[in-house]
Design a protein around this motif. Structure first.
Motif, PDB file in Angstrom:
ATOM      1  N   ARG A  63     106.082 -10.126 -18.598  1.00  0.00           N
ATOM      2  CA  ARG A  63     107.139 -10.341 -17.608  1.00  0.00           C
ATOM      3  C   ARG A  63     108.477 -10.558 -18.310  1.00  0.00           C
ATOM      4  O   ARG A  63     108.527 -11.036 -19.433  1.00  0.00           O
ATOM      5  N   TRP A  64     109.531 -10.265 -17.599  1.00  0.00           N
ATOM      6  CA  TRP A  64     110.882 -10.379 -18.142  1.00  0.00           C
ATOM      7  C   TRP A  64     111.518 -11.714 -17.767  1.00  0.00           C
ATOM      8  O   TRP A  64     112.699 -11.795 -17.466  1.00  0.00           O
ATOM      9  N   TYR A  65     110.730 -12.761 -17.800  1.00  0.00           N
ATOM     10  CA  TYR A  65     111.244 -14.111 -17.562  1.00  0.00           C
ATOM     11  C   TYR A  65     110.286 -15.141 -18.124  1.00  0.00           C
ATOM     12  O   TYR A  65     109.125 -14.860 -18.402  1.00  0.00           O
ATOM     13  N   ASN A  66     110.821 -16.364 -18.304  1.00  0.00           N
ATOM     14  CA  ASN A  66     110.000 -17.526 -18.576  1.00  0.00           C
ATOM     15  C   ASN A  66     110.423 -18.613 -17.610  1.00  0.00           C
ATOM     16  O   ASN A  66     111.489 -18.549 -17.002  1.00  0.00           O
ATOM     17  N   ILE A  67     109.550 -19.584 -17.420  1.00  0.00           N
ATOM     18  CA  ILE A  67     109.798 -20.643 -16.442  1.00  0.00           C
ATOM     19  C   ILE A  67     109.589 -21.992 -17.111  1.00  0.00           C
ATOM     20  O   ILE A  67     108.554 -22.221 -17.735  1.00  0.00           O
ATOM     21  N   PHE A  68     110.576 -22.878 -16.951  1.00  0.00           N
ATOM     22  CA  PHE A  68     110.505 -24.232 -17.492  1.00  0.00           C
ATOM     23  C   PHE A  68     110.485 -25.213 -16.325  1.00  0.00           C
ATOM     24  O   PHE A  68     111.449 -25.296 -15.566  1.00  0.00           O
ATOM     25  N   ARG A  69     109.421 -25.962 -16.185  1.00  0.00           N
ATOM     26  CA  ARG A  69     109.341 -27.051 -15.199  1.00  0.00           C
ATOM     27  C   ARG A  69     109.966 -28.279 -15.860  1.00  0.00           C
ATOM     28  O   ARG A  69     109.546 -28.679 -16.944  1.00  0.00           O
ATOM     29  N   VAL A  70     110.953 -28.889 -15.202  1.00  0.00           N
ATOM     30  CA  VAL A  70     111.703 -29.998 -15.787  1.00  0.00           C
ATOM     31  C   VAL A  70     111.371 -31.288 -15.043  1.00  0.00           C
ATOM     32  O   VAL A  70     111.508 -31.362 -13.819  1.00  0.00           O
ATOM     33  N   ALA A 137     113.074  -9.026 -12.291  1.00  0.00           N
ATOM     34  CA  ALA A 137     112.573 -10.344 -12.687  1.00  0.00           C
ATOM     35  C   ALA A 137     113.100 -11.432 -11.751  1.00  0.00           C
ATOM     36  O   ALA A 137     112.358 -12.331 -11.337  1.00  0.00           O
ATOM     37  N   VAL A 138     114.387 -11.349 -11.414  1.00  0.00           N
ATOM     38  CA  VAL A 138     114.967 -12.306 -10.458  1.00  0.00           C
ATOM     39  C   VAL A 138     114.228 -12.212  -9.124  1.00  0.00           C
ATOM     40  O   VAL A 138     113.835 -13.230  -8.542  1.00  0.00           O
ATOM     41  N   ASP A 139     113.998 -11.002  -8.649  1.00  0.00           N
ATOM     42  CA  ASP A 139     113.289 -10.804  -7.383  1.00  0.00           C
ATOM     43  C   ASP A 139     111.858 -11.340  -7.465  1.00  0.00           C
ATOM     44  O   ASP A 139     111.348 -11.926  -6.499  1.00  0.00           O
ATOM     45  N   ALA A 140     111.209 -11.145  -8.606  1.00  0.00           N
ATOM     46  CA  ALA A 140     109.835 -11.629  -8.784  1.00  0.00           C
ATOM     47  C   ALA A 140     109.785 -13.157  -8.716  1.00  0.00           C
ATOM     48  O   ALA A 140     108.889 -13.728  -8.085  1.00  0.00           O
ATOM     49  N   ILE A 141     110.739 -13.809  -9.368  1.00  0.00           N
ATOM     50  CA  ILE A 141     110.793 -15.276  -9.324  1.00  0.00           C
ATOM     51  C   ILE A 141     111.001 -15.745  -7.887  1.00  0.00           C
ATOM     52  O   ILE A 141     110.304 -16.644  -7.407  1.00  0.00           O
ATOM     53  N   ARG A 142     111.953 -15.136  -7.198  1.00  0.00           N
ATOM     54  CA  ARG A 142     112.209 -15.513  -5.800  1.00  0.00           C
ATOM     55  C   ARG A 142     110.963 -15.289  -4.933  1.00  0.00           C
ATOM     56  O   ARG A 142     110.683 -16.065  -4.017  1.00  0.00           O
TER      57      ARG A 142
END
Length: 158
Positions: A63-70, A137-142
């Protein structure tokens, strides 16, 4: 858990920073790393990052993103998710490197999203297919947020 090094590269593949975390999980799809924010406190306007805040970070192999839970250092309250648009990362046995494409999505605990750094993204000299991948990638996150799919399954409306 094993020590893991996270390397942030710019869009040209040049080194920006690195830090250490602990490998929490490794699957065919991603690696998940626990890390602690070690930089000085930062008020970004939409979130305040404090030294000691806990991050759980997912780097996806395809995927063209990573996700950080803060999570807050003191209260352990969820502050939100910081999502970096990147090229697919290079994941090794004890390290991950990702090329940051400037575009970011911040997701609040109630599910609202904020698209960040569009001007910086527009200034990059990217090929048309890379711009398209980043937008996808933005659309996938949304989409994950809308469907409350992991890691956004903790979203609670205000």
């Amino acid at each position: 858990m094993d020590a893991f090094t996270i390397i942030k590269l710019d869009a040209l593949g040049e080194f920006e920073l690195s830090y250490e975390g602990m490998l929490r999980e490794s699957t065919d799809s991603y690696v998940c790393i626990d890390a602690v924010f070690a930089l000085p406190d930062r008020d970004l306007g939409y979130i305040k990052l404090r030294r000691g805040d806990r991050f759980r970070e997912w780097f996806y192999r395809d995927r063209w993103y990573n996700i950080f839970r803060v999570e807050d250092v003191e209260s352990q309250a969820l502050k939100g998710w910081y999502c970096n648009i990147t090229r697919s990362p290079i994941i090794g046995m004890r390290r991950v490197a990702a090329e940051d494409l400037c575009l970011d999505v911040f997701v609040y605990p109630d599910g609202r999203t904020l698209l960040l750094d569009e001007d910086d993204f527009a200034d990059l000299s990217l090929a048309a297919h890379e711009v398209e991948k980043a937008r996808q990638a933005v659309d996938a996150i949304r989409g994950l947020v809308d469907e409350r799919l992991p890691p956004f399954d903790e979203i609670r409306p205000a």
